[in-house]
Design a protein around this motif. Sequence first.
Motif, short mmCIF file in Angstrom:
data_model
loop_
_atom_site.label_atom_id
_atom_site.label_comp_id
_atom_site.label_asym_id
_atom_site.label_seq_id
_atom_site.Cartn_x
_atom_site.Cartn_y
_atom_site.Cartn_z
N LEU A 107 8.01 3.93 3.39
CA LEU A 107 7.46 5.14 4.01
C LEU A 107 8.35 5.55 5.17
O LEU A 107 8.95 4.71 5.82
CB LEU A 107 6.05 4.86 4.55
CG LEU A 107 4.90 4.73 3.56
CD1 LEU A 107 3.63 4.37 4.31
CD2 LEU A 107 4.68 6.03 2.81
N LEU A 116 7.49 -3.32 -5.68
CA LEU A 116 8.09 -2.40 -4.72
C LEU A 116 7.42 -2.55 -3.35
O LEU A 116 6.22 -2.65 -3.25
CB LEU A 116 7.91 -0.97 -5.20
CG LEU A 116 8.99 -0.41 -6.12
CD1 LEU A 116 8.63 1.01 -6.49
CD2 LEU A 116 10.35 -0.46 -5.43
N ASP A 117 8.27 -2.54 -2.35
CA ASP A 117 7.72 -2.62 -1.00
C ASP A 117 7.49 -1.19 -0.51
O ASP A 117 8.32 -0.60 0.16
CB ASP A 117 8.74 -3.35 -0.11
CG ASP A 117 8.30 -3.37 1.34
OD1 ASP A 117 7.20 -2.87 1.64
OD2 ASP A 117 9.07 -3.89 2.16
N ARG A 118 6.34 -0.64 -0.92
CA ARG A 118 6.11 0.78 -0.65
C ARG A 118 5.89 1.06 0.83
O ARG A 118 6.28 2.10 1.32
CB ARG A 118 4.88 1.25 -1.44
CG ARG A 118 5.16 1.44 -2.89
CD ARG A 118 4.31 2.56 -3.44
NE ARG A 118 4.69 2.86 -4.80
CZ ARG A 118 4.22 2.18 -5.84
NH1 ARG A 118 3.39 1.19 -5.66
NH2 ARG A 118 4.60 2.50 -7.06
N ILE A 119 5.29 0.13 1.51
CA ILE A 119 4.94 0.44 2.91
C ILE A 119 6.20 0.54 3.76
O ILE A 119 6.30 1.41 4.62
CB ILE A 119 3.92 -0.58 3.48
CG1 ILE A 119 3.31 -0.01 4.78
CG2 ILE A 119 4.51 -1.96 3.71
CD1 ILE A 119 2.03 -0.66 5.20
N SER A 120 7.19 -0.32 3.48
CA SER A 120 8.42 -0.24 4.27
C SER A 120 9.24 0.99 3.91
O SER A 120 10.08 1.44 4.67
CB SER A 120 9.27 -1.50 4.07
OG SER A 120 8.49 -2.63 4.37
N SER A 156 13.39 -4.13 8.98
CA SER A 156 13.14 -2.70 9.14
C SER A 156 11.88 -2.43 9.98
O SER A 156 11.66 -1.32 10.42
CB SER A 156 13.01 -2.02 7.78
OG SER A 156 11.82 -2.42 7.15
N TRP A 157 11.09 -3.47 10.17
CA TRP A 157 9.89 -3.30 10.99
C TRP A 157 10.12 -3.70 12.46
O TRP A 157 9.26 -3.49 13.30
CB TRP A 157 8.73 -4.15 10.44
CG TRP A 157 8.09 -3.56 9.26
CD1 TRP A 157 8.44 -3.74 7.96
CD2 TRP A 157 6.97 -2.66 9.24
NE1 TRP A 157 7.63 -3.02 7.13
CE2 TRP A 157 6.70 -2.36 7.89
CE3 TRP A 157 6.15 -2.10 10.22
CZ2 TRP A 157 5.67 -1.51 7.50
CZ3 TRP A 157 5.13 -1.25 9.85
CH2 TRP A 157 4.89 -0.97 8.49
N SER A 183 9.66 -7.68 8.81
CA SER A 183 11.01 -7.70 8.25
C SER A 183 11.91 -6.93 9.22
O SER A 183 11.42 -6.37 10.19
CB SER A 183 11.04 -7.05 6.87
OG SER A 183 10.92 -5.66 7.01
#
Lengths: 377, 163
Positions: A18, A12-16, A44-45, A42
């Motif tokens: 958040l 899981l990409d937990r940081i993205s 979203s960043w 990415s």
Amino acid sequence: MNSSTRDVEQELDRISNLPEPIRCLIISRLPIEELVRTSVLSKSWHDTWKNVPHLYFDLTRMTKACREPFYQVKRNRRSHCARNFLPCSEQHINQLHDAARLVNTILNAHSASVTSCRINQFPIGFQEPVESVEYLTRIKGVQELYLTGRPLIRFGPQKLKPLPFPSWGKTLQVLELSKYTIKDASIFKGCDNLHTLRLKIVKLGKESMGEILTYCKALKEISLLNCTGIENLTISNKNLKILELHNISFSLINICAENLAVLVLGNIQCPASCLVIKAPAVVKLDAFHLNRKDCFEMEELLSRCCGILGSCNDAGRPISNRTFYISPFKKLQMLSLNLDLNNIGEAIILSYFFRECFGLKTLKICLPVSTPLSEVV
Amino acid sequence: MSSSTELTEKKVFLLKSLDGVIFEVEESVAVQLEVIRELIEGDCARPFISLYNVTSEILALVIEYCKHHAETCSGGTSATIADEDLKTFDNEFMNVDENILLELCSAADYLDIKSLFELTCRTLASLIKDRTIIEVRKMFNVENDFSVVEEKAVRKEFAWAFK
């Protein structure tokens, strides 16, 4: 939990995931170049960094060109030929311009308002930094601004004449300046909301400090460190809570601050007869000197602070005429001093504090750094 | 008179995690969670509080953190020693893997514990700092959904930052 769900969790990409405000707060602690770099993590960043409320620029980190002259100065310092300016080639000047321009480009690309901004190695000799400061205070509504200058640059035989800062504006609440020269205090006009002012290694005009204090009426915290040019420090401010003075020599100090809670006098030089402190609400007092010789002066200062000097004979012993004497430090709770308690004159100072400060809770005494006897005598 | 007040039982709160585990905490610990402090101050705190966004694993950690901070601050030790103690505790407390850190961070945000939120943000930032983009992507499992061309374009936009 079986292994396959664990694996899924691991991936899981937990940081993205958040919420963006939290992501912003996490990356707001990165220096600007790393902050900008997060835009390629990415999609979203991509724009996340543009909403970060705190920005931190260090021109020496931003481009290689800026790094070089900086280290050159450091080397010079080590070989004891430190100067206030450094000779610079035209190429270096251009590169510095580029770096300063980068700050403006980034500020323009950044879309949210900026709560706090720190810029290190920021020259004020050029037009670009002036524009940045203007942009930050007028459009970004910056509340906290921390600026550090860099050594003045000598170009050919001429020293670059620094441009003045633009005025700071109404939104500013905290301002910290290091390594600048402030000759014209009118830049502080309209700083109605400034509550914290810190000046480190700042060269001030003779009247500048007084003018700054008249412009900034809301100041609650003032800290002056290694500043030069201030001869007379006159503060009369009911709002003031914290006052810190370090390594400065004054010819007059006159402080009248009814609500001052913390007072730090570190390595201060001032003729004892020209020191007046009216601060009945001080809870914490720090007074120290770095070398033994100045300590005698400190002793005098402290006695003066206690209001006893006028009634002292040569041996430092008070003549008991205590009816006129009002202690300014009735509410003191924390006291830290450097005193040589083997010296009766200094020990007496402590006894005054004991006699007058009934609320004292914490006491810290350091022996001053000793110097060879010959120097003391 | 004074002894009777001491004898009164300390107020306890029961906190229920997302997965149904119930934790018993004293008031001094519970008030560190700003959400709960607000409930108490608004007089709407019931002894049983459900926290829907926090798993038991994370809530246990959060409570450990709050307990330690509450104890150190209320203990009779001087401020400097307490500070040092908290610093070592915080450092050790942050010695967990990135996923736990991220969960702690969002839990601290949800429960509104400022110091813990600050601490986790700082730690996460230090993990990102001085690492290349590829390393950061790998550490946090961030999937690169840019096409090669797109990524090139983004890099070009701020070319100076990638030098």
